[in-house]
Design an enzyme around this catalytic site. Structure first.
Site, PDB file in Angstrom:
ATOM      1  N   ASP A  21       6.723  33.647  48.360  1.00 17.75           N
ATOM      2  CA  ASP A  21       8.189  33.989  48.958  1.00 17.75           C
ATOM      3  C   ASP A  21       8.090  32.987  50.316  1.00 17.75           C
ATOM      4  O   ASP A  21       7.261  32.660  50.955  1.00 17.75           O
ATOM      5  CB  ASP A  21       8.294  35.435  49.399  1.00 17.75           C
ATOM      6  N   GLY A  24      12.697  28.967  50.172  1.00 17.94           N
ATOM      7  CA  GLY A  24      14.072  28.503  50.560  1.00 17.94           C
ATOM      8  C   GLY A  24      13.874  28.353  52.237  1.00 17.94           C
ATOM      9  O   GLY A  24      14.691  27.385  52.507  1.00 17.94           O
ATOM     10  N   TRP A  26      11.695  27.675  54.155  1.00 18.94           N
ATOM     11  CA  TRP A  26      10.701  26.384  54.451  1.00 18.94           C
ATOM     12  C   TRP A  26      11.769  25.222  54.361  1.00 18.94           C
ATOM     13  O   TRP A  26      11.567  24.222  55.079  1.00 18.94           O
ATOM     14  CB  TRP A  26       9.768  26.238  53.605  1.00 18.94           C
ATOM     15  N   THR A  67      13.357  38.723  37.217  1.00 22.67           N
ATOM     16  CA  THR A  67      14.453  38.957  36.341  1.00 22.67           C
ATOM     17  C   THR A  67      15.630  38.912  37.326  1.00 22.67           C
ATOM     18  O   THR A  67      16.821  38.599  36.770  1.00 22.67           O
ATOM     19  CB  THR A  67      14.330  40.636  35.935  1.00 22.67           C
ATOM     20  N   ASN A  69      15.946  37.112  39.866  1.00 23.49           N
ATOM     21  CA  ASN A  69      16.359  35.744  40.263  1.00 23.49           C
ATOM     22  C   ASN A  69      17.358  35.083  39.218  1.00 23.49           C
ATOM     23  O   ASN A  69      17.789  33.980  39.761  1.00 23.49           O
ATOM     24  CB  ASN A  69      14.959  34.883  40.373  1.00 23.49           C
TER      25      ASN A  69
HETATM   26  C1  IPE Z   1      10.494  37.758  44.804  1.00 23.28           C
HETATM   27  O1  IPE Z   1      11.158  36.828  45.600  1.00 23.28           O
HETATM   28  C2  IPE Z   1      10.412  36.935  43.612  1.00 23.28           C
HETATM   29  C3  IPE Z   1       9.540  36.064  43.575  1.00 23.28           C
HETATM   30  C4  IPE Z   1       8.728  35.508  44.422  1.00 23.28           C
HETATM   31  C5  IPE Z   1       9.410  35.118  42.257  1.00 23.28           C
HETATM   32  P1  IPE Z   1      12.473  36.979  45.993  1.00 23.28           P
HETATM   33  O2  IPE Z   1      12.806  36.155  47.103  1.00 23.28           O
HETATM   34  O3  IPE Z   1      13.558  36.926  45.029  1.00 23.28           O
HETATM   35  O4  IPE Z   1      12.697  38.649  46.548  1.00 23.28           O
HETATM   36  P2  IPE Z   1      14.074  39.459  47.166  1.00 23.28           P
HETATM   37  O5  IPE Z   1      15.056  39.355  46.332  1.00 23.28           O
HETATM   38  O6  IPE Z   1      14.201  38.913  48.618  1.00 23.28           O
HETATM   39  O7  IPE Z   1      13.276  40.764  47.445  1.00 23.28           O
HETATM   40  C1  IPE Z   2      10.391  32.142  46.374  1.00 26.65           C
HETATM   41  O1  IPE Z   2      10.798  31.746  47.636  1.00 26.65           O
HETATM   42  C2  IPE Z   2      10.622  31.567  45.162  1.00 26.65           C
HETATM   43  C3  IPE Z   2      11.421  32.242  44.115  1.00 26.65           C
HETATM   44  C4  IPE Z   2      11.767  33.419  44.359  1.00 26.65           C
HETATM   45  C5  IPE Z   2      11.690  31.489  43.043  1.00 26.65           C
HETATM   46  P1  IPE Z   2      12.373  32.005  47.813  1.00 26.65           P
HETATM   47  O2  IPE Z   2      13.448  31.204  46.977  1.00 26.65           O
HETATM   48  O3  IPE Z   2      12.822  33.429  47.518  1.00 26.65           O
HETATM   49  O4  IPE Z   2      12.699  31.568  49.398  1.00 26.65           O
HETATM   50  P2  IPE Z   2      13.494  32.250  50.582  1.00 26.65           P
HETATM   51  O5  IPE Z   2      12.957  33.764  50.375  1.00 26.65           O
HETATM   52  O6  IPE Z   2      14.700  32.282  50.314  1.00 26.65           O
HETATM   53  O7  IPE Z   2      12.967  31.955  51.591  1.00 26.65           O
HETATM   54 MG    MG Z   3      12.647  35.137  48.876  1.00 29.01          MG
END
Ligand code: IPE
Ligand code: IPE
Ligand code: MG
Length: 251
Positions: A21, A24, A26, A67, A69
């Site tokens: 996680d 985004g 970063w 799911t 996402n």
């Molecule tokens: C969890 O991360 C899913 C993955 C890392 C693929 P998210 O960033 O989507 O989780 P939430 O929605 O913030 O809990």
């Molecule tokens: C995890 O990073 C990757 C996926 C869930 C695909 P995020 O995309 O959730 O990044 P943040 O949490 O918005 O920083």
């Molecule tokens: Mg995230």
């Protein structure tokens, strides 16, 4: 002594799961699009998979796409779905070099045909590798997995293959996507979020949880070693008392 040398090879977790996680955030910190963060997360995947394989960990599960996402903006989903086959193309050599077998869990039917077929081919090309299973959780959620398992168990009861009274913990485990793997003993989540986000809810029942503020694209081998060392300092009691563990008392 390096961090790697501090790891006790006799006390490794057999299975480590990671919620990757923070991609985004970063990217945002660098004034770039979220997808730039996803692209840079690939280096962390490579480093972590190599670190785990070199240590002798049997299974590494990476939560790559949930799911939930699918609710993200269409352009981000498209970028992630095109990143997967590209990453497989560039990283296949890392899998061969390290004798790693690629696997996938989740609602794989929901992936685009192109993404799915590239994934299936890589799974097939690496199925003879024996050092470690690298399991990608794609379009995965625990609720989806448990609903699938429940339906399949219910079908067996309905057609007389299974008695209700014969349903045990093991019956459930054997109907999950993870049926071929031991349960994770360590769960790592990056980016300073303290939640499970619908990941391996059944399988994590007794996992040790490790949270780090590092954002996923910054995660490197040393960070993985730190998590393993932390795990090795935990006392895993499984309901027993500390005294029972040290005295090796059985009941
Ligand atoms: C969890 O991360 C899913 C993955 C890392 C693929 P998210 O960033 O989507 O989780 P939430 O929605 O913030 O809990
Ligand atoms: C995890 O990073 C990757 C996926 C869930 C695909 P995020 O995309 O959730 O990044 P943040 O949490 O918005 O920083
Ligand atoms: Mg995230």
């Amino acid at each position: 002594m390096s961090l790697k040398e501090k790891i006790d090879k006799a006390k490794l977790p057999r299975h480590v799961a990671i919620i990757m996680d923070g991609n985004g955030r970063w990217a945002k910190q660098r004034g770039r699009l979220r997808t730039f963060g996803h692209e840079n997360g690939v280096t962390s995947v490579r480093e972590t998979a190599e670190a785990a394989a070199e240590l002798g960990i049997e299974c590494l599960t990476l939560y790559a796409f949930s799911t939930e996402n699918w609710k993200r903006p269409r352009r981000e989903i498209e970028a992630l779905m095109s990143l997967l086959p590209r990453t497989i193309n560039t990283e296949l050599k890392t899998l061969h070099k390290n004798n790693i077998s690629l696997k996938a869990i989740g609602d794989l039917e929901a992936l685009s045909p192109k993404t799915r077929s590239r994934l299936m081919k890589a799974i097939d090309d690496t199925k003879h590798h024996t050092r470690m299973n690298l399991i990608l959780a794609l379009s995965y959620s625990s609720h989806f997995e448990l609903v699938q398992a429940t339906k399949s168990i219910a079908r067996k009861v309905k057609n007389g293959e299974l008695e209700v009274n014969d349903i045990t913990d093991e019956t459930i485990s054997k109907h999950l996507f993870t049926k071929d793997f031991p349960d994770p003993e360590l769960l790592i989540r990056t980016s300073g979020e303290y939640r499970i986000s619908n990941f391996l809810l059944w399988q994590l029942a007794y996992a040790e949880l490790y949270f780090t503020p590092k954002l996923w694209p910054d995660f490197r081998k040393e960070d993985f070693y730190e998590a393993i060392i932390d795990f090795q300092h935990r006392e895993r009691r499984f309901g027993r008392t500390s005294e029972q563990l040290s005295e090796k008392v059985k009941v």
